[in-house]
Write a protein that holds these residues in place. Structure first.
Motif, mmCIF file in Angstrom:
data_model
loop_
_atom_site.group_PDB
_atom_site.id
_atom_site.type_symbol
_atom_site.label_atom_id
_atom_site.label_comp_id
_atom_site.label_asym_id
_atom_site.label_seq_id
_atom_site.Cartn_x
_atom_site.Cartn_y
_atom_site.Cartn_z
ATOM 1 N N VAL A 25 61.532 -5.902 -30.765
ATOM 2 C CA VAL A 25 61.812 -7.339 -30.782
ATOM 3 C C VAL A 25 63.196 -7.607 -31.362
ATOM 4 O O VAL A 25 63.994 -8.381 -30.808
ATOM 5 C CB VAL A 25 60.733 -8.095 -31.582
ATOM 6 C CG1 VAL A 25 61.132 -9.553 -31.778
ATOM 7 C CG2 VAL A 25 59.395 -8.013 -30.872
ATOM 8 N N SER A 26 63.522 -6.936 -32.476
ATOM 9 C CA SER A 26 64.842 -7.111 -33.092
ATOM 10 C C SER A 26 65.945 -6.603 -32.181
ATOM 11 O O SER A 26 67.001 -7.228 -32.041
ATOM 12 C CB SER A 26 64.883 -6.367 -34.430
ATOM 13 O OG SER A 26 63.899 -6.863 -35.313
ATOM 14 N N SER A 28 65.881 -6.369 -28.883
ATOM 15 C CA SER A 28 66.029 -7.278 -27.754
ATOM 16 C C SER A 28 66.789 -8.543 -28.160
ATOM 17 O O SER A 28 67.658 -9.027 -27.419
ATOM 18 C CB SER A 28 64.650 -7.641 -27.199
ATOM 19 O OG SER A 28 64.759 -8.552 -26.126
ATOM 20 N N LYS A 29 66.488 -9.089 -29.344
ATOM 21 C CA LYS A 29 67.196 -10.284 -29.808
ATOM 22 C C LYS A 29 68.674 -9.994 -30.030
ATOM 23 O O LYS A 29 69.543 -10.816 -29.697
ATOM 24 C CB LYS A 29 66.560 -10.791 -31.106
ATOM 25 C CG LYS A 29 65.193 -11.439 -30.922
ATOM 26 C CD LYS A 29 64.669 -11.956 -32.237
ATOM 27 C CE LYS A 29 63.316 -12.640 -32.060
ATOM 28 N NZ LYS A 29 62.767 -13.145 -33.356
ATOM 29 N N LEU A 30 68.976 -8.833 -30.586
ATOM 30 C CA LEU A 30 70.366 -8.477 -30.850
ATOM 31 C C LEU A 30 71.144 -8.321 -29.553
ATOM 32 O O LEU A 30 72.273 -8.801 -29.424
ATOM 33 C CB LEU A 30 70.423 -7.191 -31.669
ATOM 34 C CG LEU A 30 71.789 -6.810 -32.252
ATOM 35 C CD1 LEU A 30 72.297 -7.915 -33.171
ATOM 36 C CD2 LEU A 30 71.683 -5.494 -33.025
ATOM 37 N N CYS A 31 70.530 -7.684 -28.554
ATOM 38 C CA CYS A 31 71.187 -7.519 -27.256
ATOM 39 C C CYS A 31 71.364 -8.871 -26.558
ATOM 40 O O CYS A 31 72.384 -9.111 -25.913
ATOM 41 C CB CYS A 31 70.377 -6.567 -26.369
ATOM 42 S SG CYS A 31 70.349 -4.857 -26.958
ATOM 43 N N THR A 32 70.360 -9.749 -26.713
ATOM 44 C CA THR A 32 70.458 -11.071 -26.095
ATOM 45 C C THR A 32 71.561 -11.896 -26.742
ATOM 46 O O THR A 32 72.325 -12.579 -26.056
ATOM 47 C CB THR A 32 69.117 -11.807 -26.219
ATOM 48 O OG1 THR A 32 68.087 -11.031 -25.592
ATOM 49 C CG2 THR A 32 69.189 -13.170 -25.563
ATOM 50 N N SER A 33 71.653 -11.842 -28.061
ATOM 51 C CA SER A 33 72.712 -12.577 -28.745
ATOM 52 C C SER A 33 74.078 -12.048 -28.372
ATOM 53 O O SER A 33 75.047 -12.802 -28.281
ATOM 54 C CB SER A 33 72.515 -12.486 -30.263
ATOM 55 O OG SER A 33 72.654 -11.137 -30.699
ATOM 56 N N ASN A 36 74.968 -13.503 -24.954
ATOM 57 C CA ASN A 36 75.178 -14.947 -24.945
ATOM 58 C C ASN A 36 76.574 -15.334 -25.428
ATOM 59 O O ASN A 36 76.948 -16.501 -25.352
ATOM 60 C CB ASN A 36 74.141 -15.650 -25.819
ATOM 61 C CG ASN A 36 72.768 -15.658 -25.162
ATOM 62 O OD1 ASN A 36 72.653 -15.563 -23.948
ATOM 63 N ND2 ASN A 36 71.737 -15.765 -25.970
ATOM 64 N N THR A 112 65.931 -2.456 -21.761
ATOM 65 C CA THR A 112 66.861 -3.238 -22.579
ATOM 66 C C THR A 112 68.137 -2.465 -22.844
ATOM 67 O O THR A 112 69.245 -3.018 -22.774
ATOM 68 C CB THR A 112 66.192 -3.613 -23.914
ATOM 69 O OG1 THR A 112 64.946 -4.284 -23.664
ATOM 70 C CG2 THR A 112 67.093 -4.513 -24.737
#
Length: 237
Positions: A25-26, A28-33, A36, A112
């Motif tokens: 989860v962390s 995926s969030k880091l890659c998404t940020s 963006n 991911t």
């Protein structure tokens, strides 16, 4: 291997799965940020230390997946041992569940990771192109007002071409749809005409029915009108 060892392996598997779930989860969030942010803002907001966090997290996730694979392999060895035959069905079900979880986590991680690597490669390529353009502008002195206007005009022309292509595509699709509908209407009209010519009695019957309905309507209207007149005469007298 004893039953206690089997229980310990299941406990280890659950702990690793919980840890993998949180880490994924962390990650995926880091890659998404990262995705963006545009390239220029990323050069400031994503420092080298944050890139190192991504690398460290990738290594840690790969290590956790390797450990979970090893635990599953040990559980499989225990199931294949002679002493586990009495509980083989339940153990096989448990092992299969852990293997499915491992498969899902591995798929999610590598998906991911590959998406992130593709994004990095594209951004590196675009960054190299932008650097070359900036270097060319600074070295040749083309970073002036006229060149900027030409570049903007060129971009506007490209956008206009794209809009025109889309409009032409929509128009062609509309034309094909209208042509298809016109063909269908002609086909229906031809079939109706054919049926009318083939069965003239039906046309005659339909015509008589329409005449009778019209006659009945006139009679009913006359009756209603007479009743209304009588009612009015009775009311005023």
């Amino acid at each position: 291997m004893s039953t206690l060892a089997s229980t310990d392996l299941r406990k280890q598997a659950r702990q690793l799965e919980n840890e993998l779930d949180l880490k994924l989860v962390s990650f995926s969030k880091l890659c998404t940020s990262y995705s963006n942010h545009d390239q220029r803002s990323r050069s400031n907001s994503f420092s080298q230390s944050q890139d190192n966090v991504l690398v460290a997290m990738t290594t840690e996730l790969e290590h956790l997946l390797t450990k979970l694979t090893a635990v599953n392999d040990k559980m499989a060895e225990y199931i294949n041992s002679p002493g586990a035959s009495s509980h083989n069905a339940a153990l096989m079900h448990t092992l299969q569940r852990h293997r499915d979880i491992l498969k899902d986590y591995s798929h999610e991680f590598y998906k991911t990771k590959n998406n992130f690597c593709t994004l990095r490669e594209r951004e590196d390529l675009l960054g190299s192109v932008h650097r070359d353009i900036e270097s060319y502008k600074s070295s040749t002195g083309v970073n002036n007002r006229r060149t900027e206007l030409f570049l903007k005009e060129h971009e506007h022309l490209r956008n206009s071409d794209s809009l025109i292509d889309n409009a032409i595509s929509i128009a062609m699709a509309t034309k094909e749809n209208i042509t298809f509908q016109r063909g269908m209407l002609k086909s229906i009209q031809t079939r109706v005409t054919t049926l009318a010519n083939r069965f003239p009695a039906i046309n005659s019957l339909i015509h008589k029915i329409n005449l009778r309905k019209r006659r009945d309507s006139l009679i009913l209207g006359g009756v209603i009108g007479i009743c209304t007149i009588i009612l009015l005469l009775y009311t005023f007298h």
